[in-house]
Design a protein around this motif. Structure first.
Motif, PDB file in Angstrom:
ATOM      1  N   VAL A 283      -7.408  10.450  -9.051  1.00 53.32           N
ATOM      2  CA  VAL A 283      -8.597  10.304  -9.891  1.00 53.32           C
ATOM      3  C   VAL A 283      -8.467   9.082 -10.789  1.00 53.32           C
ATOM      4  N   TYR A 284      -9.563   8.310 -10.891  1.00 52.02           N
ATOM      5  CA  TYR A 284      -9.669   7.189 -11.809  1.00 52.02           C
ATOM      6  C   TYR A 284     -10.816   7.489 -12.766  1.00 52.02           C
TER       7      TYR A 284
ATOM      8  N   GLU B 173       4.488  10.437  -9.125  1.00 52.66           N
ATOM      9  CA  GLU B 173       3.973  10.679 -10.472  1.00 52.66           C
ATOM     10  C   GLU B 173       3.053  11.898 -10.522  1.00 52.66           C
ATOM     11  N   GLY B 174       2.833  12.548  -9.394  1.00 54.93           N
ATOM     12  CA  GLY B 174       1.998  13.744  -9.344  1.00 54.93           C
ATOM     13  C   GLY B 174       0.509  13.470  -9.463  1.00 54.93           C
ATOM     14  N   LYS B 175       0.090  12.242  -9.179  1.00 54.27           N
ATOM     15  CA  LYS B 175      -1.327  11.874  -9.306  1.00 54.27           C
ATOM     16  C   LYS B 175      -2.155  12.260  -8.085  1.00 54.27           C
TER      17      LYS B 175
ATOM     18  N   ILE C 147       0.841  -1.201   0.000  1.00 55.16           N
ATOM     19  CA  ILE C 147       0.000   0.000   0.000  1.00 55.16           C
ATOM     20  C   ILE C 147       0.876   1.251   0.000  1.00 55.16           C
ATOM     21  N   SER C 148       1.909   1.232   0.817  1.00 55.88           N
ATOM     22  CA  SER C 148       2.824   2.362   0.909  1.00 55.88           C
ATOM     23  C   SER C 148       3.537   2.602  -0.431  1.00 55.88           C
ATOM     24  N   GLN C 149       3.948   1.529  -1.101  1.00 52.15           N
ATOM     25  CA  GLN C 149       4.602   1.668  -2.410  1.00 52.15           C
ATOM     26  C   GLN C 149       3.658   2.310  -3.420  1.00 52.15           C
ATOM     27  N   ALA C 150       2.387   1.887  -3.409  1.00 56.05           N
ATOM     28  CA  ALA C 150       1.399   2.465  -4.328  1.00 56.05           C
ATOM     29  C   ALA C 150       1.202   3.956  -4.034  1.00 56.05           C
ATOM     30  N   TYR C 151       1.177   4.309  -2.751  1.00 56.90           N
ATOM     31  CA  TYR C 151       1.015   5.705  -2.355  1.00 56.90           C
ATOM     32  C   TYR C 151       2.178   6.555  -2.866  1.00 56.90           C
TER      33      TYR C 151
END
Length: 153
Positions: free
Chosen positions: A127-128, A90-92, A80-84
């Motif tokens: 955002v998705y 990536e500025g998402k 989860i931390s890696q995804a965050y």
């Protein structure tokens, strides 16, 4: 399953109240209570199915798979931390306020369950497909919400 004596007492009191109010036997009141629970469960499952179908239609196949991977797979805090941090780099991630309050379901290695979040709380969101957002409270606490439940700052 663990027994909760307070919850058990509430159920007994509720069933007894039904029996007394409607002047029926406790057995009939208990049957009524079970039918009510069954109906509520069927309604929730129907709502989930409708929501799932609607969401699948509105999301791209890639984002649908990302959401389903999150739902089906119990990620570790490290994953989860890696995804965050990947989304952050990536500025998402953008600051946002929750427009609706309520119980939000969170899960990580330390916590599984609901947390109440008040309206107006500031979070980071990704955002998705302009349909749903991935809301982050911390690097290991995240949840999906509909975009119309967020106000980006």
């Amino acid at each position: 399953m663990d027994s909760d004596p307070v919850k058990d007492l509430e159920i007994v009191a509720y069933v007894m109240t039904i029996a007394k109010t409607h002047k029926i036997s406790v057995k009939e009141a208990l049957e009524f209570y079970f039918k009510k629970l069954k109906f509520e469960l069927e309604q929730k499952q129907q709502d989930k199915t409708n929501l799932s179908s609607s969401l699948k239609e509105r999301l791209s196949p890639q984002n649908w798979e990302a959401v389903m991977k999150y739902v089906r797979h119990h990620l570790t805090n490290e994953e989860i931390s890696q995804a965050y941090y990947q989304a952050k780099n990536e500025g998402k991630l953008k600051p946002a306020k929750l427009l609706v309050g309520g119980d939000f379901y969170f899960r990580n290695s330390d916590f599984v369950g609901s947390k109440y979040l008040p309206p107006g709380i500031t979070v980071e969101a990704e955002v998705y497909d302009n349909t749903i957002g991935h809301v982050w409270l911390s690097p290991i606490e995240c949840e999906f919400v509909f975009i119309d439940e967020l106000e980006f700052i």
